[in-house]
Design a protein around this motif. Structure first.
Motif, mmCIF file in Angstrom:
data_model
loop_
_atom_site.group_PDB
_atom_site.id
_atom_site.type_symbol
_atom_site.label_atom_id
_atom_site.label_comp_id
_atom_site.label_asym_id
_atom_site.label_seq_id
_atom_site.Cartn_x
_atom_site.Cartn_y
_atom_site.Cartn_z
ATOM 1 N N GLU A 88 -91.119 17.151 -64.499
ATOM 2 C CA GLU A 88 -91.231 17.829 -65.785
ATOM 3 C C GLU A 88 -89.944 17.627 -66.584
ATOM 4 O O GLU A 88 -88.894 17.293 -66.021
ATOM 5 N N GLN A 89 -90.014 17.841 -67.877
ATOM 6 C CA GLN A 89 -88.859 17.666 -68.755
ATOM 7 C C GLN A 89 -87.705 18.564 -68.321
ATOM 8 O O GLN A 89 -87.890 19.758 -68.100
ATOM 9 N N ILE A 90 -86.526 17.978 -68.190
ATOM 10 C CA ILE A 90 -85.320 18.744 -67.893
ATOM 11 C C ILE A 90 -84.912 19.519 -69.132
ATOM 12 O O ILE A 90 -84.962 19.004 -70.251
ATOM 13 N N VAL A 91 -84.505 20.772 -68.918
ATOM 14 C CA VAL A 91 -84.079 21.634 -70.021
ATOM 15 C C VAL A 91 -82.633 22.065 -69.780
ATOM 16 O O VAL A 91 -82.154 22.034 -68.644
ATOM 17 N N PRO A 92 -81.933 22.463 -70.832
ATOM 18 C CA PRO A 92 -80.543 22.893 -70.656
ATOM 19 C C PRO A 92 -80.430 24.091 -69.719
ATOM 20 O O PRO A 92 -81.259 24.997 -69.742
ATOM 21 N N ASN A 93 -79.415 24.047 -68.879
ATOM 22 C CA ASN A 93 -79.097 25.145 -67.971
ATOM 23 C C ASN A 93 -77.600 25.375 -68.112
ATOM 24 O O ASN A 93 -76.823 24.447 -67.918
ATOM 25 N N PHE A 94 -77.205 26.563 -68.466
ATOM 26 C CA PHE A 94 -75.813 26.870 -68.767
ATOM 27 C C PHE A 94 -75.294 25.981 -69.897
ATOM 28 O O PHE A 94 -74.170 25.491 -69.875
ATOM 29 N N GLY A 95 -76.162 25.704 -70.874
ATOM 30 C CA GLY A 95 -75.771 24.959 -72.065
ATOM 31 C C GLY A 95 -75.894 23.455 -71.973
ATOM 32 O O GLY A 95 -75.779 22.772 -72.971
ATOM 33 N N GLN A 96 -76.111 22.912 -70.779
ATOM 34 C CA GLN A 96 -76.163 21.452 -70.618
ATOM 35 C C GLN A 96 -77.446 21.026 -69.921
ATOM 36 O O GLN A 96 -77.780 21.565 -68.864
ATOM 37 N N PRO A 97 -78.159 20.054 -70.482
ATOM 38 C CA PRO A 97 -79.272 19.483 -69.731
ATOM 39 C C PRO A 97 -78.710 18.538 -68.661
ATOM 40 O O PRO A 97 -77.945 17.632 -68.983
ATOM 41 N N HIS A 98 -79.037 18.787 -67.409
ATOM 42 C CA HIS A 98 -78.491 17.974 -66.328
ATOM 43 C C HIS A 98 -79.426 17.991 -65.129
ATOM 44 O O HIS A 98 -80.329 18.816 -65.035
ATOM 45 N N ALA A 99 -79.182 17.077 -64.227
ATOM 46 C CA ALA A 99 -79.919 17.007 -62.971
ATOM 47 C C ALA A 99 -78.919 17.082 -61.823
ATOM 48 O O ALA A 99 -77.714 16.922 -62.024
ATOM 49 N N HIS A 100 -79.450 17.333 -60.646
ATOM 50 C CA HIS A 100 -78.654 17.295 -59.423
ATOM 51 C C HIS A 100 -79.305 16.296 -58.489
ATOM 52 O O HIS A 100 -80.526 16.254 -58.367
ATOM 53 N N LEU A 101 -78.482 15.516 -57.812
ATOM 54 C CA LEU A 101 -78.968 14.558 -56.832
ATOM 55 C C LEU A 101 -78.048 14.630 -55.620
ATOM 56 O O LEU A 101 -76.843 14.877 -55.767
ATOM 57 N N ALA A 102 -78.628 14.418 -54.437
ATOM 58 C CA ALA A 102 -77.817 14.498 -53.228
ATOM 59 C C ALA A 102 -78.249 13.475 -52.196
ATOM 60 O O ALA A 102 -79.428 13.170 -52.064
ATOM 61 N N TYR A 103 -77.252 12.991 -51.464
ATOM 62 C CA TYR A 103 -77.494 12.249 -50.239
ATOM 63 C C TYR A 103 -76.765 13.018 -49.146
ATOM 64 O O TYR A 103 -75.571 13.325 -49.292
ATOM 65 N N ASP A 104 -77.456 13.323 -48.040
ATOM 66 C CA ASP A 104 -76.785 14.044 -46.951
ATOM 67 C C ASP A 104 -77.448 13.813 -45.588
ATOM 68 O O ASP A 104 -77.468 14.689 -44.747
ATOM 69 N N ASP A 105 -77.970 12.636 -45.344
ATOM 70 C CA ASP A 105 -78.698 12.398 -44.101
ATOM 71 C C ASP A 105 -77.836 12.042 -42.891
ATOM 72 O O ASP A 105 -78.362 11.906 -41.801
ATOM 73 N N GLY A 106 -76.551 11.857 -43.045
ATOM 74 C CA GLY A 106 -75.695 11.694 -41.880
ATOM 75 C C GLY A 106 -75.187 10.300 -41.570
ATOM 76 O O GLY A 106 -74.146 10.154 -40.933
ATOM 77 N N ALA A 107 -75.875 9.242 -41.949
ATOM 78 C CA ALA A 107 -75.396 7.890 -41.669
ATOM 79 C C ALA A 107 -74.242 7.509 -42.595
ATOM 80 O O ALA A 107 -73.461 6.615 -42.285
ATOM 81 N N PHE A 108 -74.183 8.196 -43.743
ATOM 82 C CA PHE A 108 -73.138 7.951 -44.737
ATOM 83 C C PHE A 108 -72.518 9.289 -45.124
ATOM 84 O O PHE A 108 -73.071 10.349 -44.845
ATOM 85 N N GLU A 109 -71.364 9.234 -45.780
ATOM 86 C CA GLU A 109 -70.729 10.470 -46.246
ATOM 87 C C GLU A 109 -71.610 11.145 -47.291
ATOM 88 O O GLU A 109 -72.233 10.479 -48.124
ATOM 89 N N MET B 53 -69.530 15.021 -57.299
ATOM 90 C CA MET B 53 -69.168 15.676 -58.555
ATOM 91 C C MET B 53 -69.077 17.181 -58.347
ATOM 92 O O MET B 53 -69.864 17.761 -57.598
ATOM 93 N N ARG B 54 -68.147 17.777 -59.015
ATOM 94 C CA ARG B 54 -67.984 19.226 -58.984
ATOM 95 C C ARG B 54 -69.262 19.888 -59.486
ATOM 96 O O ARG B 54 -69.827 19.494 -60.498
#
Length: 161
Positions: free
Chosen positions: A115-136, A41-42
């Motif tokens: 902890e409770q997620i709070v709005p950042n730049f107007g939107q409450p959101h999270a970030h998640l990543a996979y980057d260990d190398g076996a997969f894209e 996601m962008r």
């Protein structure tokens, strides 16, 4: 000349058989395509930290969860490292206490209490990543419907490299 007799029952039967034939004909083609991989996601990589430490929790009051499966056959992936970070009541996305990684279970699921997620730049959101190398590499940035939500789920379908 005698015309064939068609009633409602014969019409329904004929369309049902035709539909079944079409469905069976397209089944193998759809199965061959398999489960498509998740696209990044962008904005998902904002404030990412390579090798964020494995943690049991980052607080309490909010649950981030999801699943990780392999593209194609959809098999659950165990032991996959997923990094999670967000702006919370502890501070912004850059706050070290808001970054951590978890490993998936045998069924491909993961869960992190934070902890409770709070709005950042107007939107409450999270970030998640996979980057260990076996997969894209995949970065996700799911947005919560409401800042008062106490959970969020995000699923990964990973493409082998």
């Amino acid at each position: 000349m005698r015309l064939p007799f068609h009633d409602r029952r014969s019409f329904i039967l004929a369309t049902g058989v035709t539909g079944l034939g079409l469905a069976l004909g397209s089944g193998p083609a759809l199965a061959a395509q398999g489960l498509p991989p998740t696209e990044s996601m962008r904005g998902g990589s904002n404030n990412y930290r390579p090798n964020a430490p494995l943690v049991d929790r980052l607080g309490s009051g909010f649950v981030m969860s999801g699943t990780v499966r392999r593209a194609g056959d959809g098999a659950p992936l165990e032991g996959v490292r997923i990094q999670i970070w967000a702006a919370t009541t502890l501070g912004g996305e850059r706050e070290p206490r808001n970054h951590g990684s978890v490993l998936t279970r045998a069924d491909g699921s993961f869960r992190l209490e934070m902890e409770q997620i709070v709005p950042n730049f107007g939107q409450p959101h999270a970030h998640l990543a996979y980057d260990d190398g076996a997969f894209e590499t995949v970065f996700l940035r799911p947005v919560m419907p409401s800042a008062s939500d106490t959970s969020l789920s995000a699923d990964f379908v990973l493409q082998p490299v």
